[in-house]
Scaffold this motif. Structure first.
Motif, PDB file in Angstrom:
ATOM      1  N   ASN A  88       0.832  -1.213   0.000  1.00  0.00           N
ATOM      2  CA  ASN A  88       0.000   0.000   0.000  1.00  0.00           C
ATOM      3  C   ASN A  88       0.864   1.259   0.000  1.00  0.00           C
ATOM      4  O   ASN A  88       0.392   2.342   0.297  1.00  0.00           O
ATOM      5  N   GLY A  89       2.140   1.116  -0.313  1.00  0.00           N
ATOM      6  CA  GLY A  89       3.035   2.272  -0.388  1.00  0.00           C
ATOM      7  C   GLY A  89       3.988   2.340   0.780  1.00  0.00           C
ATOM      8  O   GLY A  89       5.191   2.445   0.596  1.00  0.00           O
ATOM      9  N   GLY A  90       3.463   2.256   1.994  1.00  0.00           N
ATOM     10  CA  GLY A  90       4.317   2.267   3.177  1.00  0.00           C
ATOM     11  C   GLY A  90       4.893   3.631   3.486  1.00  0.00           C
ATOM     12  O   GLY A  90       4.835   4.551   2.671  1.00  0.00           O
ATOM     13  N   PRO A  91       5.476   3.782   4.685  1.00  0.00           N
ATOM     14  CA  PRO A  91       5.952   5.095   5.128  1.00  0.00           C
ATOM     15  C   PRO A  91       7.163   5.608   4.383  1.00  0.00           C
ATOM     16  O   PRO A  91       7.391   6.803   4.307  1.00  0.00           O
ATOM     17  N   GLU A  92       7.965   4.715   3.783  1.00  0.00           N
ATOM     18  CA  GLU A  92       9.224   5.147   3.181  1.00  0.00           C
ATOM     19  C   GLU A  92       9.115   5.421   1.697  1.00  0.00           C
ATOM     20  O   GLU A  92      10.045   5.929   1.083  1.00  0.00           O
ATOM     21  N   GLY A  93       7.998   5.056   1.071  1.00  0.00           N
ATOM     22  CA  GLY A  93       7.839   5.257  -0.356  1.00  0.00           C
ATOM     23  C   GLY A  93       8.635   4.240  -1.160  1.00  0.00           C
ATOM     24  O   GLY A  93       9.363   3.412  -0.614  1.00  0.00           O
ATOM     25  N   GLU A  94       8.500   4.332  -2.475  1.00  0.00           N
ATOM     26  CA  GLU A  94       9.125   3.333  -3.349  1.00  0.00           C
ATOM     27  C   GLU A  94      10.651   3.370  -3.280  1.00  0.00           C
ATOM     28  O   GLU A  94      11.302   2.321  -3.240  1.00  0.00           O
ATOM     29  N   VAL A  95      11.227   4.569  -3.245  1.00  0.00           N
ATOM     30  CA  VAL A  95      12.688   4.675  -3.225  1.00  0.00           C
ATOM     31  C   VAL A  95      13.262   3.978  -1.988  1.00  0.00           C
ATOM     32  O   VAL A  95      14.205   3.185  -2.085  1.00  0.00           O
ATOM     33  N   GLY A  96      12.681   4.254  -0.813  1.00  0.00           N
ATOM     34  CA  GLY A  96      13.140   3.622   0.421  1.00  0.00           C
ATOM     35  C   GLY A  96      12.940   2.114   0.395  1.00  0.00           C
ATOM     36  O   GLY A  96      13.784   1.352   0.872  1.00  0.00           O
ATOM     37  N   PHE A  97      11.811   1.677  -0.173  1.00  0.00           N
ATOM     38  CA  PHE A  97      11.516   0.241  -0.282  1.00  0.00           C
ATOM     39  C   PHE A  97      12.577  -0.445  -1.140  1.00  0.00           C
ATOM     40  O   PHE A  97      13.135  -1.481  -0.750  1.00  0.00           O
ATOM     41  N   LEU A  98      12.855   0.122  -2.318  1.00  0.00           N
ATOM     42  CA  LEU A  98      13.837  -0.472  -3.231  1.00  0.00           C
ATOM     43  C   LEU A  98      15.223  -0.500  -2.603  1.00  0.00           C
ATOM     44  O   LEU A  98      15.973  -1.470  -2.764  1.00  0.00           O
ATOM     45  N   GLU A  99      15.553   0.544  -1.858  1.00  0.00           N
ATOM     46  CA  GLU A  99      16.861   0.598  -1.196  1.00  0.00           C
ATOM     47  C   GLU A  99      16.963  -0.481  -0.109  1.00  0.00           C
ATOM     48  O   GLU A  99      17.950  -1.204  -0.006  1.00  0.00           O
ATOM     49  N   ARG A 100      15.915  -0.577   0.721  1.00  0.00           N
ATOM     50  CA  ARG A 100      15.946  -1.544   1.822  1.00  0.00           C
ATOM     51  C   ARG A 100      16.076  -2.971   1.305  1.00  0.00           C
ATOM     52  O   ARG A 100      16.832  -3.777   1.829  1.00  0.00           O
ATOM     53  N   TYR A 101      15.312  -3.305   0.248  1.00  0.00           N
ATOM     54  CA  TYR A 101      15.307  -4.679  -0.230  1.00  0.00           C
ATOM     55  C   TYR A 101      16.315  -4.939  -1.350  1.00  0.00           C
ATOM     56  O   TYR A 101      16.277  -5.997  -1.985  1.00  0.00           O
ATOM     57  N   SER A 102      17.230  -4.019  -1.572  1.00  0.00           N
ATOM     58  CA  SER A 102      18.317  -4.289  -2.519  1.00  0.00           C
ATOM     59  C   SER A 102      19.265  -5.337  -1.943  1.00  0.00           C
ATOM     60  O   SER A 102      19.996  -5.998  -2.670  1.00  0.00           O
ATOM     61  N   ASP A 103      19.240  -5.505  -0.626  1.00  0.00           N
ATOM     62  CA  ASP A 103      20.057  -6.517   0.060  1.00  0.00           C
ATOM     63  C   ASP A 103      19.337  -7.867   0.008  1.00  0.00           C
ATOM     64  O   ASP A 103      18.220  -8.016   0.516  1.00  0.00           O
ATOM     65  N   GLU A 104      19.970  -8.859  -0.611  1.00  0.00           N
ATOM     66  CA  GLU A 104      19.331 -10.164  -0.800  1.00  0.00           C
ATOM     67  C   GLU A 104      18.965 -10.831   0.526  1.00  0.00           C
ATOM     68  O   GLU A 104      17.905 -11.449   0.655  1.00  0.00           O
ATOM     69  N   THR A 105      19.839 -10.708   1.533  1.00  0.00           N
ATOM     70  CA  THR A 105      19.558 -11.328   2.834  1.00  0.00           C
ATOM     71  C   THR A 105      18.296 -10.738   3.448  1.00  0.00           C
ATOM     72  O   THR A 105      17.433 -11.465   3.964  1.00  0.00           O
ATOM     73  N   VAL A 106      18.162  -9.415   3.386  1.00  0.00           N
ATOM     74  CA  VAL A 106      16.981  -8.731   3.926  1.00  0.00           C
ATOM     75  C   VAL A 106      15.728  -9.182   3.174  1.00  0.00           C
ATOM     76  O   VAL A 106      14.682  -9.449   3.775  1.00  0.00           O
ATOM     77  N   ARG A 107      15.837  -9.286   1.844  1.00  0.00           N
ATOM     78  CA  ARG A 107      14.695  -9.744   1.035  1.00  0.00           C
ATOM     79  C   ARG A 107      14.252 -11.137   1.440  1.00  0.00           C
ATOM     80  O   ARG A 107      13.077 -11.407   1.634  1.00  0.00           O
ATOM     81  N   ARG A 108      15.214 -12.046   1.562  1.00  0.00           N
ATOM     82  CA  ARG A 108      14.882 -13.438   1.869  1.00  0.00           C
ATOM     83  C   ARG A 108      14.292 -13.584   3.276  1.00  0.00           C
ATOM     84  O   ARG A 108      13.367 -14.363   3.501  1.00  0.00           O
ATOM     85  N   GLU A 109      14.814 -12.810   4.225  1.00  0.00           N
ATOM     86  CA  GLU A 109      14.271 -12.846   5.590  1.00  0.00           C
ATOM     87  C   GLU A 109      12.830 -12.356   5.607  1.00  0.00           C
ATOM     88  O   GLU A 109      11.964 -12.933   6.267  1.00  0.00           O
ATOM     89  N   ARG A 110      12.569 -11.276   4.867  1.00  0.00           N
ATOM     90  CA  ARG A 110      11.205 -10.733   4.814  1.00  0.00           C
ATOM     91  C   ARG A 110      10.254 -11.717   4.130  1.00  0.00           C
ATOM     92  O   ARG A 110       9.132 -11.946   4.600  1.00  0.00           O
ATOM     93  N   ALA A 111      10.704 -12.335   3.042  1.00  0.00           N
ATOM     94  CA  ALA A 111       9.871 -13.303   2.327  1.00  0.00           C
ATOM     95  C   ALA A 111       9.523 -14.480   3.240  1.00  0.00           C
ATOM     96  O   ALA A 111       8.371 -14.930   3.281  1.00  0.00           O
ATOM     97  N   ALA A 112      10.499 -14.967   3.999  1.00  0.00           N
ATOM     98  CA  ALA A 112      10.255 -16.082   4.918  1.00  0.00           C
ATOM     99  C   ALA A 112       9.275 -15.678   6.008  1.00  0.00           C
ATOM    100  O   ALA A 112       8.379 -16.456   6.379  1.00  0.00           O
ATOM    101  N   ALA A 113       9.409 -14.452   6.532  1.00  0.00           N
ATOM    102  CA  ALA A 113       8.500 -13.971   7.582  1.00  0.00           C
ATOM    103  C   ALA A 113       7.075 -13.844   7.051  1.00  0.00           C
ATOM    104  O   ALA A 113       6.107 -14.194   7.741  1.00  0.00           O
ATOM    105  N   VAL A 114       6.934 -13.363   5.816  1.00  0.00           N
ATOM    106  CA  VAL A 114       5.604 -13.225   5.213  1.00  0.00           C
ATOM    107  C   VAL A 114       4.958 -14.603   5.065  1.00  0.00           C
ATOM    108  O   VAL A 114       3.799 -14.811   5.430  1.00  0.00           O
TER     109      VAL A 114
END
Length: 200
Positions: free
Chosen positions: A47-73
């Protein structure tokens, strides 16, 4: 014949793809997009989130962070709930089921979550639970600073916690928890969720 050809084209063409609508399907599509590094597809399911698209893309550019979030979801889909002001549905082994609750239970649960979040010092999560005018005025960092500097902050939280046990006046688009002397904790409806508009 034309109709069959058109249907075949739509089944093959990405432009005809539809966004998943069932909650578990959305969560799985989001987790899969993160796992596969398709960040714009993942962001499109938020739904967009507090950081916007730029912040989202920056945060999840790290593969480890992406995989941890995917597992949590994926882990969360087993206990997923779908909520609106007048109804909550919970996922069970038998499928989606309506959670029977009184109208006042929904804002009461929202206020309780906010208070728990603040007491846990999770300022990012607390910020997302504020009403839009407060989110516009604050950042998570400023919210933390105000709570830590304000001498009456703990007392306000204590009174709001006590208000959970009082009568909740649920009206059109808002819920009021009386604190007496014309003061109240106020929650407002935004996008189908109750959010904190005032603590007194």
């Amino acid at each position: 014949m034309k109709r069959t050809a058109l249907l075949s084209l739509c089944l093959l063409a990405p432009a005809c793809a539809t966004t998943p609508r069932e909650p578990v399907s959305v969560a799985e599509a989001y987790a899969r997009a993160l796992d596969e590094g398709r960040l714009q597809d993942a962001y499109a399911l938020t739904n967009g989130g507090p950081e916007g698209e730029v912040g989202f893309l920056e945060r999840y550019s790290d593969e480890t962070v992406r995989r941890e979030r995917a597992a949590a979801v994926r882990a969360g889909t087993a206990i997923l709930e779908a909520r609106a002001p007048s109804v909550t549905l919970a996922r069970t082994d038998q499928g989606w089921r309506v959670v029977e609750a009184r109208p006042a239970d929904v804002p009461r649960a929202a206020l309780s979550r906010f208070l728990d979040t603040v007491e846990a010092r999770d300022w990012k999560a607390a910020w997302t639970q504020l009403a839009a005018p407060l989110r516009a005025r604050y950042t998570p960092e400023r919210l933390r600073e105000d709570f830590e500097r304000e001498p009456l902050a703990k007392e306000r939280l204590r009174r709001a916690r006590l208000a959970l046990n009082t009568h909740v006046r649920v009206g059109a688009g808002e819920a009021l928890f009386s604190l007496g002397e014309d003061r109240a904790v106020v929650l407002v409806l935004e996008d189908g969720e109750y959010r904190v508009a005032a603590l007194e």
